[in-house]
Design an enzyme around this catalytic site. Sequence first.
Site, mmCIF file in Angstrom:
data_model
loop_
_atom_site.group_PDB
_atom_site.id
_atom_site.type_symbol
_atom_site.label_atom_id
_atom_site.label_comp_id
_atom_site.label_asym_id
_atom_site.label_seq_id
_atom_site.Cartn_x
_atom_site.Cartn_y
_atom_site.Cartn_z
ATOM 1 N N GLU A 65 1.064 -0.794 -0.138
ATOM 2 C CA GLU A 65 -0.078 0.407 -0.605
ATOM 3 C C GLU A 65 0.980 0.960 0.014
ATOM 4 O O GLU A 65 1.787 1.105 0.986
ATOM 5 C CB GLU A 65 -0.812 0.156 1.537
ATOM 6 N N GLU A 90 5.023 5.389 3.462
ATOM 7 C CA GLU A 90 4.422 6.393 4.108
ATOM 8 C C GLU A 90 5.393 7.168 4.127
ATOM 9 O O GLU A 90 6.415 7.323 4.994
ATOM 10 C CB GLU A 90 3.401 6.018 5.278
ATOM 11 N N ASP A 117 9.618 6.984 -0.097
ATOM 12 C CA ASP A 117 8.423 7.963 -0.898
ATOM 13 C C ASP A 117 8.051 6.862 -1.669
ATOM 14 O O ASP A 117 8.581 6.410 -2.820
ATOM 15 C CB ASP A 117 9.458 8.951 -1.256
ATOM 16 N N ASP A 140 -2.662 11.714 -2.113
ATOM 17 C CA ASP A 140 -2.752 13.336 -1.821
ATOM 18 C C ASP A 140 -3.034 14.258 -3.242
ATOM 19 O O ASP A 140 -2.418 14.102 -4.173
ATOM 20 C CB ASP A 140 -1.606 14.175 -0.819
ATOM 21 N N LYS A 144 -4.197 21.930 -6.807
ATOM 22 C CA LYS A 144 -3.444 23.956 -8.016
ATOM 23 C C LYS A 144 -2.506 22.521 -9.137
ATOM 24 O O LYS A 144 -1.677 22.125 -8.860
ATOM 25 C CB LYS A 144 -2.358 24.229 -6.441
ATOM 26 N N ASP A 176 -11.378 10.726 -3.364
ATOM 27 C CA ASP A 176 -12.406 11.428 -3.073
ATOM 28 C C ASP A 176 -12.388 12.525 -4.620
ATOM 29 O O ASP A 176 -13.709 13.567 -4.289
ATOM 30 C CB ASP A 176 -12.710 11.971 -2.034
ATOM 31 N N THR A 209 -10.332 2.713 4.917
ATOM 32 C CA THR A 209 -9.686 3.646 5.660
ATOM 33 C C THR A 209 -9.983 4.796 6.311
ATOM 34 O O THR A 209 -10.570 4.973 6.415
ATOM 35 C CB THR A 209 -8.631 4.325 4.355
ATOM 36 N N GLU A 212 -12.086 7.005 3.731
ATOM 37 C CA GLU A 212 -13.045 6.370 3.367
ATOM 38 C C GLU A 212 -14.025 6.735 4.328
ATOM 39 O O GLU A 212 -15.090 7.060 4.174
ATOM 40 C CB GLU A 212 -13.132 4.907 2.621
HETATM 41 C C1 LIG Z 1 -4.374 12.218 1.798
HETATM 42 S S1 LIG Z 1 -4.052 10.659 2.980
HETATM 43 C C2 LIG Z 1 -4.809 8.797 2.756
HETATM 44 C C3 LIG Z 1 -4.373 8.437 3.720
HETATM 45 C C4 LIG Z 1 -4.897 6.505 3.672
HETATM 46 N N1 LIG Z 1 -4.667 5.757 2.475
HETATM 47 C C5 LIG Z 1 -6.728 6.449 4.097
HETATM 48 O O1 LIG Z 1 -7.462 6.911 3.111
HETATM 49 O O2 LIG Z 1 -6.860 7.142 5.249
HETATM 50 C C6 LIG Z 1 -3.027 10.581 2.255
HETATM 51 C C7 LIG Z 1 -1.279 9.678 2.724
HETATM 52 O O3 LIG Z 1 -0.316 9.792 1.669
HETATM 53 C C8 LIG Z 1 0.459 10.135 2.009
HETATM 54 N N2 LIG Z 1 1.245 10.426 1.094
HETATM 55 C C9 LIG Z 1 1.666 11.182 0.271
HETATM 56 N N3 LIG Z 1 2.744 11.385 -0.698
HETATM 57 C C10 LIG Z 1 3.288 10.157 -0.188
HETATM 58 C C11 LIG Z 1 4.499 9.521 -0.892
HETATM 59 N N4 LIG Z 1 4.972 9.998 -2.240
HETATM 60 N N5 LIG Z 1 4.738 8.533 -0.271
HETATM 61 C C12 LIG Z 1 3.439 6.997 0.603
HETATM 62 N N6 LIG Z 1 3.150 8.687 1.309
HETATM 63 C C13 LIG Z 1 2.995 9.120 0.825
HETATM 64 C C14 LIG Z 1 0.290 11.336 3.575
HETATM 65 O O4 LIG Z 1 1.157 11.209 4.287
HETATM 66 C C15 LIG Z 1 -0.544 10.499 3.604
HETATM 67 O O5 LIG Z 1 -0.442 10.311 4.869
#
Ligand SMILES: C[S@@+](CC[C@H](N)C(=O)[O-])C[C@H]1O[C@@H](n2cnc3c(N)ncnc32)[C@H](O)[C@@H]1O
Length: 236
Positions: A65, A90, A117, A140, A144, A176, A209, A212
Amino acid sequence: MSRPSVRRALRRAGAEPPPRPPRGAGPRNLGRIPPPKIFLPGETEDAGVVNFSAVFGRVAPVEMEVGVGKGRFLLAAAAAHRDRNWFGLEIEPEYAQIVRIKAERAGLSNLRIERIDGRAFVLRRLSPGCLAGLHVYFPDPWPKKRHHKRRLVDPAWAEAAAHALAPASLLRVASDHEEYFGVIDDVLSNEPLLEKLIPDEAGDWSTGTSYELKFLKTGRPIYKAVFRRRVSGSAG
Ligand SMILES: C[S@@+](CC[C@H](N)C(=O)[O-])C[C@H]1O[C@@H](n2cnc3c(N)ncnc32)[C@H](O)[C@@H]1O
């Protein structure tokens, strides 16, 4: 990162949050924070593709994931499917720490979570066919236009992800954000090694999650798709 909600989540998980950053160390200084690594603890920086059997200490199908957040999906999946290895990426260190603590507490030796990353990792560290499943839930959206380059999914990422998936294994995505989901859907649909499942084949599924659950409560629409790695076509 030291948002109050994350500090609270860390405390609830039993970990002491890091000291608050000094005044003035706000987003403008983010450039000084070193970028997250794509190497696992103990690996040297010239390590090639990841050997998941060595990482988990056993041979088993690996599901990954990207962007686990507080790990609700990953923890539940690892508990429900102990015959599989679950690897979470994460970028936020505090979230990775929370998930690690919860996994240890639950005795989930089949779950590994790293502060990594997920974009660079997929592009550079995966061997062909090494994944039995890939999950990307509520990435994310970077709404923008000038930030679109920070988004996780683009054609290069899709190609790398498709090569990493074993034939017939699934890539599940949810968002979303209508516009970003449209982009993800187009990019993945245009990747020759992937085929999108029709709704009947994909079935009724939920990510489970935190995002969600939050969006379901507020009635916000959620977009989902499932892609299957084609069996024909070289994984190399
Ligand atoms: C909007 S949150 C969604 C978290 C989870 N998947 C959920 O649905 O509850 C996006 C997550 O992705 C992580 N994230 C963003 N860019 C990432 C990357 N390049 N690699 C790993 N994690 C990343 C953020 O820190 C955040 O925890």
